[in-house]
Enzyme design. Structure first.
Site, PDB file in Angstrom:
ATOM      1  CG  HIS A   1     -47.964  23.554 -14.293  1.00 60.22           C
ATOM      2  ND1 HIS A   1     -48.533  22.846 -15.314  1.00 60.22           N
ATOM      3  CD2 HIS A   1     -48.496  24.791 -14.362  1.00 60.22           C
ATOM      4  CE1 HIS A   1     -49.384  23.624 -15.975  1.00 60.22           C
ATOM      5  NE2 HIS A   1     -49.366  24.813 -15.414  1.00 60.22           N
TER       6      HIS A   1
ATOM      7  CB  SER B   1     -54.173  19.318 -24.431  1.00 59.09           C
ATOM      8  OG  SER B   1     -54.234  20.005 -23.205  1.00 59.09           O
TER       9      SER B   1
END
Ligand code: ZN
Length: 323
Positions: A199, A268
């Site tokens: 990212h 997650s």
């Protein structure tokens, strides 16, 4: 009489042509890739090597499998620790290892996870501002948000998990790729030199004309012309905004699909492309390290529940890394 094409060659041809429509149509006639395509593995390999993330994910979702690795066969019903106890670590430390780190590893260095109640993206308007469409409309507000986040992360220091992964990078004999979803530079601060950031990174800026990435040291993004193309075209933060594609996505997909041991730390699994990475690593023994059960826990062979700064050094030592 002309020869009719076998179903597998139709599938492989469709994958080679990067023809998502055709692949989808071929899949409609079957319950799994391997029913239609007796060499479904080949189709999947083509998809991966032709860098078609969309098609490879489709093939995996429909039951496409790569060859089981020796480690996957060895682990079977056993944990990695049991396999190492039985046959030592010498074979293992030459295997293809893929590691994905997420917000959980940085949270232990004091950086709030983006989606936690006190997380960065839960700041009023952060999710709305850090988007591609907002950047097109209002560069200034997106840049201001980055400046704020940069300040927040500046003083943070790596923890034992980051240091253990830096030691791994120096000592691992096989193929290794550690990728991170985090936009901090804690892996770099810990001494890792080769950790692609899916990212992007808050401390970097990118020339919009030539794509050169450099350190973003001043508040003003455009304090000087680009040192490569010498143009005064604006720079932008080198992060992947919501609605933008990660430049590292395809490379990570290929490495995940080819690895023999897959370790996810503090992620997650809900943030793209983490979910597809776990799904593609279907010829690997997969280990999840997290403080809690996640949405993707069911996809892993082993779950280690605990904090990264404790569990990661333990696992690295088990793999023969000297810390
Ligand atoms: Zn440039």
């Amino acid at each position: 009489m002309p020869k009719t094409k076998r179903p597998e060659s139709l599938m492989i041809q469709a994958v080679k042509n990067n023809d998502l429509k055709k692949v989808t149509a071929l899949l409609k006639h079957t319950t799994s890739v391997n029913d239609t395509d007796r060499d479904g593995r080949t189709a999947l390999w083509w998809a991966i090597h032709l860098k078609s993330g969309e098609i490879s994910e489709l093939l995996v979702a429909n039951g496409g499998e790569l060859e089981r690795s020796w480690l996957q066969i060895e682990t079977g019903q056993n944990t990695l620790a049991e396999v190492i106890k039985n046959r030592g670590v010498s074979d293992l430390n030459r295997c293809k290892l893929f590691i994905l780190t997420g917000a959980g590893i940085s949270a232990e260095s004091g950086i709030p996870t983006f989606r936690s109640p006190n997380g960065l993206w839960n700041h009023p308007d952060s999710q709305r501002i850090a988007t591609h469409s907002h950047f097109v409309k209002s560069r200034k507000s997106v840049i201001n948000l980055h400046v704020k986040l940069k300040k927040l992360m500046k003083e943070k220091v790596p923890n034992q998990a980051h240091f253990a992964l830096a030691a791994l990078e120096q000592q691992w004999l096989g193929d290794l790729l550690v990728v991170t979803q985090n936009v901090d530079n804690l892996h770099f601060k810990a001494g890792s030199l080769k950790v692609p950031k899916l990212h992007g990174c808050l401390s970097e800026k990118r020339c919009e004309a030539c794509g050169r990435v450099s350190q973003w040291t001043t508040e003003d993004l455009d304090s000087a012309p680009c040192s490569k193309c010498m143009r005064s075209t604006p720079h932008r933060p080198n992060t992947v905004l919501f609605g933008e594609e990660s430049h590292q996505h395809e490379m990570a997909l290929r490495a995940a699909a080819e690895c023999e041991l897959f370790i996810a730390i503090g992620t997650s699994g809900m943030v793209a492309p983490a979910f597809s990475l776990v799904g593609l690593a279907n010829n690997a023994h997969k280990i999840e390290i997290n403080t809690e059960e996640t949405e993707v826990s069911g996809l892993f062979d082993e779950k280690i529940q605990g904090q990264a700064h404790i569990e990661v050094p333990k696992l690295m030592k088990l793999l023969g890394v000297r810390i």
